[in-house]
Design an enzyme around this catalytic site. Structure first.
Site, PDB file in Angstrom:
ATOM      1  CG  ASP A 182      22.619 -13.844  54.056  1.00 51.66           C
ATOM      2  OD1 ASP A 182      22.432 -13.047  54.702  1.00 51.66           O
ATOM      3  OD2 ASP A 182      21.400 -14.661  53.887  1.00 51.66           O
ATOM      4  CG  HIS A 187      26.997  -8.838  55.100  1.00 47.60           C
ATOM      5  ND1 HIS A 187      26.112  -9.858  54.855  1.00 47.60           N
ATOM      6  CD2 HIS A 187      27.933  -9.395  55.639  1.00 47.60           C
ATOM      7  CE1 HIS A 187      26.527 -11.096  55.169  1.00 47.60           C
ATOM      8  NE2 HIS A 187      27.709 -10.772  55.885  1.00 47.60           N
TER       9      HIS A 187
END
Length: 250
Positions: A225, A221
């Site tokens: 995204d 992450h």
């Protein structure tokens, strides 16, 4: 006082030793270290989807005999997944990137070296199919077959295992229905394939049985995204459910 009767020895029983200590191989030590590093050093999340394998299975059945006759190997599911992954990586380049922490940079790869997790003679290994975007279905199948053979005979070299930009893991061959694969650092994404099972789904308002597979994408992450991760997995689903998309690159 009289000594209390002791129980059976901890280290033995009527059927032999109850414990056995075996030194970890260097490969197993490396795997253990890298898996822990992946969980400690990345912001790892997993997103899921499912894919209807009907069209791929029909295509394989229709062309399998001619494919074997021409290329000397069967067309499996993995070549479809490799092709679909390449198409998705082109659309979502962050999933094909890595972080250079020392220089505080994101490194985007404009090549596609896809690692394929296979069971080797000494454990799970991930040999690399290099420049997968430049290979045909037959070339991908033959390369995977060659690398799997080297893994089984413990003849893989470091060059076979290094330099991957993305990984595919197929737990389905062992019967896994759903799992969360662990990243293969420094890569930012890994796709988990699972068992194909007939399940009821709704198609055009009717409940029908279809061969369904769950897909799992674990991603870093820090680079990827959530929107990109979900879009990446949807793109793979689209390519697999309509394999002509792969050939037409649409």
């Amino acid at each position: 006082a009289a000594a209390k009767p002791s129980g059976p020895p901890v280290t033995s029983s009527d059927n032999g030793p109850r414990e056995e200590r075996v030194r970890m191989t260097k490969l197993r030590q490396t795997i253990a270290r890298r898996l822990v590093e992946a969980q400690q050093n990345a912001a790892m999340l997993t997103t899921f989807n499912e894919v209807d394998m009907t069209n791929i299975m029909a295509m394989r059945k229709s062309f399998q005999d001619r494919f074997v006759k021409r290329h000397g190997t069967k067309v499996g599911f993995m070549s479809f997944f490799v092709k679909a992954v390449v198409e998705a990586l082109k659309e979502f380049p962050a999933v094909n990137a890595e972080i250079d922490l020392e220089n505080k940079q994101l490194v985007y790869k404009n090549y596609y070296h896809v690692g394929i997790a296979v069971g080797g003679g000494k454990g799970l290994v991930v040999p690399i199919v290099r420049d997968a975007d430049q290979l045909s279905f037959a070339e991908i199948e033959l390369e995977i077959k060659r690398l799997a053979g080297l893994a089984q005979s413990n003849k893989l070299t470091l060059d076979n295992l290094q330099g991957g930009t993305f990984t595919i893991s197929n737990g389905g061959i062992y019967g896994s229905m759903l799992s969360t694969p662990i990243l293969n650092p420094p890569q930012s994404g890994i796709l988990g394939m699972h068992n194909i099972m007939q399940r009821p789904v709704v198609v055009d308002g009717e409940v029908v049985a279809r061969p369904m597979m769950y897909l799992a994408l674990s991603y870093d992450h820090r680079i990827v995204d959530g929107r990109e991760a979900v879009g990446f997995l949807v793109r793979i689903k689209e390519c697999l459910e309509n394999p002509e998309r792969i050939l037409l690159e649409v």
